[in-house]
Design an enzyme around this catalytic site. Structure first.
Site, PDB file in Angstrom:
ATOM      1  N   GLU A 151     -12.430  12.070  75.857  1.00 56.68           N
ATOM      2  CA  GLU A 151     -13.839  12.424  75.452  1.00 56.68           C
ATOM      3  C   GLU A 151     -13.018  13.625  74.606  1.00 56.68           C
ATOM      4  O   GLU A 151     -12.165  14.369  74.101  1.00 56.68           O
ATOM      5  CB  GLU A 151     -13.636  14.071  76.912  1.00 56.68           C
ATOM      6  CG  GLU A 151     -14.390  13.926  77.810  1.00 56.68           C
ATOM      7  CD  GLU A 151     -14.227  14.689  79.317  1.00 56.68           C
ATOM      8  OE1 GLU A 151     -15.017  15.969  78.114  1.00 56.68           O
ATOM      9  OE2 GLU A 151     -14.940  14.745  79.982  1.00 56.68           O
TER      10      GLU A 151
ATOM     11  N   GLU B 133     -27.335  15.804  79.617  1.00 52.09           N
ATOM     12  CA  GLU B 133     -27.037  16.247  80.998  1.00 52.09           C
ATOM     13  C   GLU B 133     -27.806  17.918  81.642  1.00 52.09           C
ATOM     14  O   GLU B 133     -26.989  18.527  81.259  1.00 52.09           O
ATOM     15  CB  GLU B 133     -25.603  16.519  81.812  1.00 52.09           C
ATOM     16  CG  GLU B 133     -24.802  14.394  80.988  1.00 52.09           C
ATOM     17  CD  GLU B 133     -23.663  14.664  82.470  1.00 52.09           C
ATOM     18  OE1 GLU B 133     -23.261  14.454  83.424  1.00 52.09           O
ATOM     19  OE2 GLU B 133     -22.698  14.816  81.398  1.00 52.09           O
TER      20      GLU B 133
ATOM     21  N   LYS C  74     -26.432  19.985  84.054  1.00 52.90           N
ATOM     22  CA  LYS C  74     -24.962  21.159  83.719  1.00 52.90           C
ATOM     23  C   LYS C  74     -25.823  22.298  83.631  1.00 52.90           C
ATOM     24  O   LYS C  74     -26.358  22.934  83.201  1.00 52.90           O
ATOM     25  CB  LYS C  74     -24.303  20.689  83.302  1.00 52.90           C
ATOM     26  CG  LYS C  74     -23.926  19.138  82.812  1.00 52.90           C
ATOM     27  CD  LYS C  74     -23.013  18.626  81.731  1.00 52.90           C
ATOM     28  CE  LYS C  74     -21.945  19.192  81.851  1.00 52.90           C
ATOM     29  NZ  LYS C  74     -20.598  18.304  81.151  1.00 52.90           N
TER      30      LYS C  74
ATOM     31  N   GLU D 269     -23.285  23.087  76.867  1.00 55.81           N
ATOM     32  CA  GLU D 269     -23.583  22.157  78.178  1.00 55.81           C
ATOM     33  C   GLU D 269     -24.187  21.200  78.222  1.00 55.81           C
ATOM     34  O   GLU D 269     -24.174  19.907  79.170  1.00 55.81           O
ATOM     35  CB  GLU D 269     -22.814  22.874  79.067  1.00 55.81           C
ATOM     36  CG  GLU D 269     -22.137  24.030  79.756  1.00 55.81           C
ATOM     37  CD  GLU D 269     -20.866  22.979  79.167  1.00 55.81           C
ATOM     38  OE1 GLU D 269     -20.346  22.191  80.151  1.00 55.81           O
ATOM     39  OE2 GLU D 269     -19.996  22.606  78.703  1.00 55.81           O
TER      40      GLU D 269
END
Length: 436
Positions: free
Chosen positions: A265, A319, A322, A328
């Protein structure tokens, strides 16, 4: 006449061979660029649409945090390989029972696409659950034994940068001694089985702890004075390389020089809260775009010049479920409707927007809250506590502020230049032969 025909045929044959080699080199040079596919969202595109998006890009690898049968099926017949994740919650059962590992493998390892590796857990040693560490190696061993005969799939696990106790300067990179009981046997397993060490470096978090303009430039592969590692004498020009070399130093220091590294990542948020310095579309585009250009150059790092590393960008989509700060939920390269949040040259046949690492940056937002130490000379290359994008838990994100060689030569790059020179020379011979 026969001599002229032979000359033309030979030139044409060599021309064709070199042309094919050139195209092969370009095609394979993209295979180390991957992307993460997170599922903490309620608006993800259908599997078929996602597969279509992926195959329209130069992305060659996809990381799944858990099995995604529908998406894998949609990728059947593509050249995209999978890095398949075993959720942390499944590790205890795999560790306790070879039969459970065999059952998991039979149910979840696809046969219609290539599975390059399986990650047993994600950042497990820094997950906050001390019971998981001792179960990691048995789970990896049982899953390895469950692979089909002749399988080339590698078994590994993904770590956060918090496994490093030191990364400043990169040559001082070392693992936390208190992790040795769980980590050392895993490192032995990786070496014995030819598996890579997988790590999640995020220069963004290092910048968040030192929001000076020169630190931003250093993180985004922009022109900067560079930073010399006093221990090795190597000069670093970007943080990504320094983080990678700190990990390399830690592995070498433990005697695992032959273990490859995979970046599981890395990424940069394009949006954040008012106090999240540098989370802007321009900076996200600069980091990811310049990183892709850096990887394509195959220049390597100061410690390992000319050595490419598989790198998975975080992430394909945002996302929206999250928890935590806005950042985030803002790492996506694409929106749910498949439109790009910004262009970093991933479309097939395109190059990075900047092959020289000069994509523009956005300075720290005026509304951002002052950061501790801002304006002061940083003590080194490391690191704030932050939520790691690939995880929902709070961990210590050890980010070494590290960098890229301005003048390091790349053997692969040199080979590519030589190939082009030969290609041009032989093309000229073919044209001369035809004109006679």
């Amino acid at each position: 006449m026969e001599g002229r025909r032979w000359q033309m045929d030979a030139a044409a044959m060599i021309f064709g061979l070199l042309h094919g080699a050139f195209l092969f080199q370009f095609a394979t040079s993209q295979s180390f660029i991957g992307v993460n596919y997170g599922t903490l969202a309620d608006n993800l595109s259908p599997a078929a649409s996602t597969a279509s998006l992926l195959t329209s890009t130069s992305i060659g690898k996809l990381r799944l945090y858990e099995p995604q049968q529908d998406l894998v099926a949609a990728l059947a017949g593509s050249n995209i390989s999978i890095l398949l994740g075993v959720p942390n919650s499944d590790v205890p059962s795999l560790a306790a029972s070879p039969a459970a590992a065999a059952s998991w493998a039979a149910a979840n390892i696809p046969t219609m696409v290539s599975v390059s590796a399986i990650s047993v857990g994600n950042e497990l040693l820094n997950s906050g659950d001390p019971t998981l560490g001792p179960q990691l190696l048995p789970a990896m061993q049982n899953l390895l034994a469950a692979l089909p005969a002749g399988s080339t799939t590698k078994i590994s696990t993904v770590h956060s940068m918090a496994v490093l106790a030191a990364s400043d300067p990169p040559s001082s990179g070392a693992f936390h001694m208190d992790l040795a009981g769980s980590l050392d046997p895993v490192l032995d397993f990786l070496r014995q089985n030819g598996s890579p060490f997988m790590i999640n470096p995020y220069p963004y978090f290092a910048y968040a702890s030192d929001t000076r303009d020169e630190t931003l430039a250093f993180c985004l592969f922009q022109p900067n004075p560079g930073r010399v590692d006093a221990g090795s004498g190597l000069n670093y020009m970007n943080m990504f390389d320094a983080q990678l070399d700190a990990v390399r130093a830690a592995l070498d220091g433990k005697g695992y020089a032959g273990v490859d590294i995979v970046i599981a990542e890395t990424g940069w948020p394009y949006r954040g809260d008012a106090d999240e310095a540098g989370a802007t579309p321009d900076n996200a585009r600069a980091y990811n775009g310049n990183l892709v250009a850096h990887l394509r150059s195959q220049v390597g790092t100061p410690r390992t010049p000319g050595r490419s590393v598989d790198t998975y960008l975080f992430a394909l989509y945002d996302e929206d479920l999250k928890p935590g700060p806005v950042s985030e939920r803002s790492f996506g390269l694409y929106q749910a409707d498949l439109t790009a949040n910004y262009d970093i040259g991933l479309a097939k046949g395109s190059a990075s927007p900047s092959t020289s690492g000069q994509i523009g940056v956005t300075a720290t937002p005026a509304q951002a809250a002052p950061q501790a130490g801002r304006g002061a000379t940083p003590a080194g290359y490391c690191v704030p506590t932050s939520t790691v994008p690939g995880n929902t838990q709070q961990v210590q994100q050890q980010s070494s502020s590290c960098y890229v060689p301005g003048t390091a030569a790349s053997p692969k790059g040199d080979a590519g230049v030589l190939l082009l020179v030969l290609f041009g020379a032989l093309l000229g011979l073919a044209m001369v032969a035809e004109s006679r």
